[in-house]
Design a protein around this motif. Sequence first.
Motif, PDB file in Angstrom:
ATOM      1  N   ARG A  35     -14.747  -0.948   7.327  1.00 11.35           N
ATOM      2  CA  ARG A  35     -14.714  -2.176   7.882  1.00 11.35           C
ATOM      3  C   ARG A  35     -13.202  -2.604   8.307  1.00 11.35           C
ATOM      4  O   ARG A  35     -13.078  -3.006   9.534  1.00 11.35           O
ATOM      5  CB  ARG A  35     -15.420  -3.160   6.813  1.00 11.35           C
ATOM      6  N   PHE A  38     -12.184  -0.240  11.288  1.00  9.00           N
ATOM      7  CA  PHE A  38     -12.934  -0.482  12.446  1.00  9.00           C
ATOM      8  C   PHE A  38     -12.834  -1.719  13.211  1.00  9.00           C
ATOM      9  O   PHE A  38     -13.000  -2.241  14.411  1.00  9.00           O
ATOM     10  CB  PHE A  38     -14.337   0.197  12.500  1.00  9.00           C
ATOM     11  N   PRO A  42     -11.701  -0.273  16.682  1.00  5.11           N
ATOM     12  CA  PRO A  42     -13.322   0.527  16.828  1.00  5.11           C
ATOM     13  C   PRO A  42     -13.091   1.907  17.193  1.00  5.11           C
ATOM     14  O   PRO A  42     -14.189   2.587  16.710  1.00  5.11           O
ATOM     15  CB  PRO A  42     -13.726  -0.273  17.842  1.00  5.11           C
ATOM     16  N   GLU A  68     -20.728   7.802  13.586  1.00  6.46           N
ATOM     17  CA  GLU A  68     -21.744   7.039  13.974  1.00  6.46           C
ATOM     18  C   GLU A  68     -22.664   6.701  12.822  1.00  6.46           C
ATOM     19  O   GLU A  68     -23.114   5.504  12.620  1.00  6.46           O
ATOM     20  CB  GLU A  68     -22.751   7.737  14.955  1.00  6.46           C
ATOM     21  N   LEU A  71     -20.606   3.880  11.054  1.00  6.06           N
ATOM     22  CA  LEU A  71     -20.914   2.421  11.903  1.00  6.06           C
ATOM     23  C   LEU A  71     -22.089   1.807  11.554  1.00  6.06           C
ATOM     24  O   LEU A  71     -22.328   0.719  11.686  1.00  6.06           O
ATOM     25  CB  LEU A  71     -20.549   2.863  13.460  1.00  6.06           C
ATOM     26  N   CYS A  75     -23.078  -1.974  10.152  1.00  5.86           N
ATOM     27  CA  CYS A  75     -23.679  -3.165  11.127  1.00  5.86           C
ATOM     28  C   CYS A  75     -25.162  -3.284  10.247  1.00  5.86           C
ATOM     29  O   CYS A  75     -25.542  -4.620  10.314  1.00  5.86           O
ATOM     30  CB  CYS A  75     -24.146  -2.585  12.375  1.00  5.86           C
ATOM     31  N   LEU A 114     -18.051  -7.535  13.154  1.00  6.04           N
ATOM     32  CA  LEU A 114     -18.114  -6.146  13.518  1.00  6.04           C
ATOM     33  C   LEU A 114     -19.052  -6.222  14.822  1.00  6.04           C
ATOM     34  O   LEU A 114     -19.338  -5.256  15.388  1.00  6.04           O
ATOM     35  CB  LEU A 114     -18.997  -5.249  12.212  1.00  6.04           C
ATOM     36  N   HIS A 117     -17.424  -6.006  18.118  1.00  7.66           N
ATOM     37  CA  HIS A 117     -16.429  -4.705  17.904  1.00  7.66           C
ATOM     38  C   HIS A 117     -17.220  -3.268  18.107  1.00  7.66           C
ATOM     39  O   HIS A 117     -16.841  -2.361  18.588  1.00  7.66           O
ATOM     40  CB  HIS A 117     -15.682  -4.601  16.666  1.00  7.66           C
ATOM     41  N   LEU A 118     -18.529  -3.341  17.218  1.00  3.92           N
ATOM     42  CA  LEU A 118     -19.175  -1.963  17.300  1.00  3.92           C
ATOM     43  C   LEU A 118     -20.268  -1.669  18.032  1.00  3.92           C
ATOM     44  O   LEU A 118     -21.052  -0.744  18.307  1.00  3.92           O
ATOM     45  CB  LEU A 118     -19.570  -1.750  15.675  1.00  3.92           C
ATOM     46  N   ALA A 121     -21.791   1.195  20.172  1.00  2.00           N
ATOM     47  CA  ALA A 121     -20.727   2.682  19.435  1.00  2.00           C
ATOM     48  C   ALA A 121     -21.612   3.479  18.713  1.00  2.00           C
ATOM     49  O   ALA A 121     -21.258   4.471  18.139  1.00  2.00           O
ATOM     50  CB  ALA A 121     -19.754   2.035  18.336  1.00  2.00           C
TER      51      ALA A 121
END
Length: 221
Positions: A35, A38, A42, A68, A71, A75, A114, A117-118, A121
Motif C-alpha cells: 500500500r 504503490f 504505482p 497484478e 494490486l 483493491c 488506491l 492510483h491502481l 493496473a
Amino acid sequence: MPRSTESAVPKGRTGLPGRKQEAARNDGVILEAAREVFLADPKAPITAVAQRAGVGISALYRRYPGKEDLLRTLCHDGLRRYIVEAEKGLEDADAWRGLTGFLERVVDADVHSLTVHLAGAFTPTEEMGHDAMRSHELTAALVERAHATGRLRADIVTLDLGLLLEGCAAIRIPDQERTRQLRRRHLALLVDGLAASGDLPGPPPQAGEFGSRWNREAGGA
C-alpha cells in the motif's frame, strides 16, 4: 490494505499453527508495505514491496505470484471494507447519521486512495465485479434513506458520493495524523454541502463515466 487483527481468540494466541501464524503476519506486513509503495509510485516493482516489508522476495512470491495479484488483493480488500462500512450505515436507525457515519469511517479507513492510483493496473475478477455491484447497491440504499429524511439535497445521486470520497482521499501529507484531521475537516464541509439547499451546476455524474479507468489498456500495469 492491512487486514484486521481483531478476533475472538484470547490475546497473545492466534489459534494458528506456527507456520500459518507467521504466514498471516507476513501477509499483513506485505499488504501494508505494498500500500505504501504503490501509493507513492504505482509503477514501482514488486521487489520494492519486499524490501519495504523486510521479507525475502521468495516469501512474497509464495503469497502473490505477481504484481497484478498483489494490486488486485489491495483493491479488493478496500472494496470489502467499503461494503462492511456501508452495511453498518444501513443498520443505523437514523438514516442521516447512517450516511454521514459511513462517510466518516470510509474516509478514516482510506479506502479510496488506491482507486485512482491502481485503476487499470490489473484485471478485476468476477468476484470483484459482484462486490462492486453490491457496494453500489448499498450506497444507493444509504442515499435513498437519507433522501427520505428530507435532509439530503434532492439533486444528490449515488455517484456523487464516490467523487466526494475520492476528493477526501486526495488529501495526503507525510504526517498521517494531520492527514486524517485535514480529511475530516474537508469531509465536514462536504457534508454541510450535502444538506444545503439550491441547485448544483451541471448534470450529475453518470453510470459508466468512470468505468474506463479499470480497463487495462487505459491504465497499464
